[in-house]
Write an enzyme that holds these catalytic residues in place. Structure first.
Site, PDB file in Angstrom:
ATOM      1  N   HIS A   1      64.490  64.744  27.892  1.00 44.24           N
ATOM      2  CA  HIS A   1      63.736  65.546  28.397  1.00 44.24           C
ATOM      3  C   HIS A   1      63.214  65.378  29.781  1.00 44.24           C
ATOM      4  CE1 HIS A   1      60.264  63.032  26.108  1.00 44.24           C
ATOM      5  NE2 HIS A   1      60.829  62.661  27.229  1.00 44.24           N
TER       6      HIS A   1
ATOM      7  N   HIS B   1      53.301  63.223  28.321  1.00 45.30           N
ATOM      8  CA  HIS B   1      53.159  62.214  29.031  1.00 45.30           C
ATOM      9  C   HIS B   1      51.616  62.027  30.063  1.00 45.30           C
ATOM     10  CE1 HIS B   1      57.324  63.177  28.614  1.00 45.30           C
ATOM     11  NE2 HIS B   1      57.510  61.934  28.731  1.00 45.30           N
TER      12      HIS B   1
ATOM     13  N   GLU C   1      61.745  55.655  23.871  1.00 46.74           N
ATOM     14  CA  GLU C   1      61.452  56.728  23.290  1.00 46.74           C
ATOM     15  C   GLU C   1      62.530  57.612  22.209  1.00 46.74           C
ATOM     16  OE1 GLU C   1      60.552  59.296  26.392  1.00 46.74           O
ATOM     17  OE2 GLU C   1      62.557  59.781  26.824  1.00 46.74           O
TER      18      GLU C   1
ATOM     19  N   HIS D   1      66.788  54.691  30.150  1.00 45.27           N
ATOM     20  CA  HIS D   1      65.898  54.672  31.700  1.00 45.27           C
ATOM     21  C   HIS D   1      64.668  53.865  31.589  1.00 45.27           C
ATOM     22  CE1 HIS D   1      63.827  57.728  29.273  1.00 45.27           C
ATOM     23  NE2 HIS D   1      62.784  57.681  30.027  1.00 45.27           N
TER      24      HIS D   1
HETATM   25 FE    FE Z   1      59.589  60.785  28.033  1.00 50.77          FE
END
Ligand code: FE
Length: 416
Positions: free
Chosen positions: A12, A59, A243, A196
């Site tokens: 995402h 976020h 995540e 990441h």
């Molecule tokens: Fe995220």
């Protein structure tokens, strides 16, 4: 009953939405993102998926640390794009499937997953970045299906474990498959990852070899992934990459064996952008629906003079309840006392809602969907007592009501 067609996994990263909004499809560096998401779009279209259960994390756009929940289910009929600092994206609101949300919330509670719920919250790139690239656009028309979003609190620890996410998926499967709609074709969409890290000196970390191992295990041996801790996920896939535990919700909601029909990864800059599709291999008709799934409120309809505050009432009377609740804010309260008509109009209350507040129609407000704790705020603002509301709701005088108590007492939630 509703049918789970399969699951989609997709990163995402905001780059995905950026690529779409700036028409980067012909650019060599961006083209693989479009090509991979085009496969997802085509599958959703061809499989006639009409509901996406979309798992994402916000976020700190609409969910903040003043009240942070592990699992928060959207129960609204519409979700708009959020402003993340540069103005909201020009993309239409996603239509919410309110009845399915309500059913899932009830079913999950019965399965002892204590969900929180949300409404009237714009959704950020965690939801819309992948959604806008997965929802098929045919002949210039946007996708006609509906969504149920699930926000997972993975930003602040403690966060749900990988194992809990997988178990959540298993309970979700039963919840969806017990929804009485034979035409409903559901895709479970998990977002986030893969490897990441965006903060600290380690930012820019990736490990494509680990990402491939993760995808192998997700397909063939997801139980193995439930044994890993957050620290192990962060070590192998980068801190923010952890995540991906959200993908275990999707995998848990699918049949034990799945058909992998697509898998791709592309690492252009910071995030290994992955897309996968797994098709479910079990026949929904073989599923036996648990008759106890919605038993908690059964029988309550026989209680006279009682109005359970359900998601249905919460949604219907949201505007009125928000207006009453905001009376605990000093500025709102002072404006109400100075010119209630102007404030009620500004807050877009309907004529019916304005009339109930103006005339203090307590029982009418309750029947309409107001929660009592908004009424007691209104009464405190006006210097009235709680027993005045009780007497009025019962259709009695104050004397009659007080005579029904062991001791006659007068009080409110006001300061004096
Ligand atoms: Fe995220």
């Amino acid at each position: 009953m509703a049918k789970i067609i399969g699951g989609i996994g997709a990163s995402h990263s905001p780059t995905i939405a950026y690529a779409k909004d700036t028409n980067k499809g012909a650019d060599v560096a961006w083209k693989p993102i479009f090509d991979d998401f085009a496969v997802l779009q085509k599958w959703v279209h061809e499989q006639k998926v009409n509901v996406m259960f979309l798992i994402f994390n916000d976020h700190i756009t609409s969910f903040f640390f003043d009240h942070y929940s592990p699992f928060t289910l959207g129960v609204d009929d519409s979700y708009i794009t959020a402003d993340e600092g540069g103005g909201a994206r020009d993309y239409p609101a996603a239509k919410g499937h309110k009845a399915l949300s309500q059913h899932i919330a009830q079913s999950m509670m019965n399965a002892e997953f204590d969900l929180s719920t949300f409404q009237k919250k714009p959704l950020d790139h965690g939801f819309f970045s992948p959604f806008s690239m997965i929802a098929p656009e045919v002949d210039g028309a946007y996708w006609n299906g509906t969504v149920v979003p699930l926000q997972v609190g993975v930003l602040q620890f403690p966060a749900p474990t990988a194992k809990r996410c997988y178990q959540f998926g298993k309970a979700l499967r039963k919840a969806i498959q017990s929804f009485p709609d034979d035409d409903m074709r559901v895709a479970i969409v998990a977002t986030g990852g893969l490897s990441h890290q965006v903060h600290g000196e380690r930012c820019g970390f990736n490990d494509e070899a680990w990402d491939n191992k993760f995808l192998d295990a997700l397909e063939l041996d997801p139980e193995e992934l439930t044994k890993m801790t957050h620290a192990q996920y962060a070590t192998k896939g980068g801190f923010e990459g952890a995540e991906v535990i959200m993908w275990l919700i999707m995998r848990g909601a699918l049949s034990d064996k799945v058909n992998k029909v697509h898998r791709s990864t592309y690492l252009p800059s910071m995030t290994n952008i992955a897309t996968v599709i797994y098709e479910d291999t079990e026949d929904t008709n073989a599923v036996i629906v648990d008759p106890n799934l919605t038993h908690q409120l059964d029988g309550l309809e026989k209680l006279e003079g009682t109005y359970p505050f359900t998601l249905e009432r919460s949604h219907k009377a949201y505007r009125l309840n928000l207006f009453l609740r905001n009376l605990s804010n000093q500025i709102h309260r002072e404006r109400f006392l100075a010119d209630k008509e102007a404030l009620m109009s500004e807050c877009q209350l309907t004529d019916e809602e304005k009339d109930m507040i103006r005339e203090l129609k307590w029982i009418e407000m309750i029947r309409y969907g107001a929660i009592f704790f908004g009424l007691e705020k209104l009464s405190a603002v006006l210097g009235k007592s709680n027993p005045e509301i009780y007497a009025c709701m019962r259709g009695e005088t104050m004397e009659q009501f007080q005579a029904s108590r062991k001791v006659s007492m007068t009080y409110s939630v006001g300061k004096k």
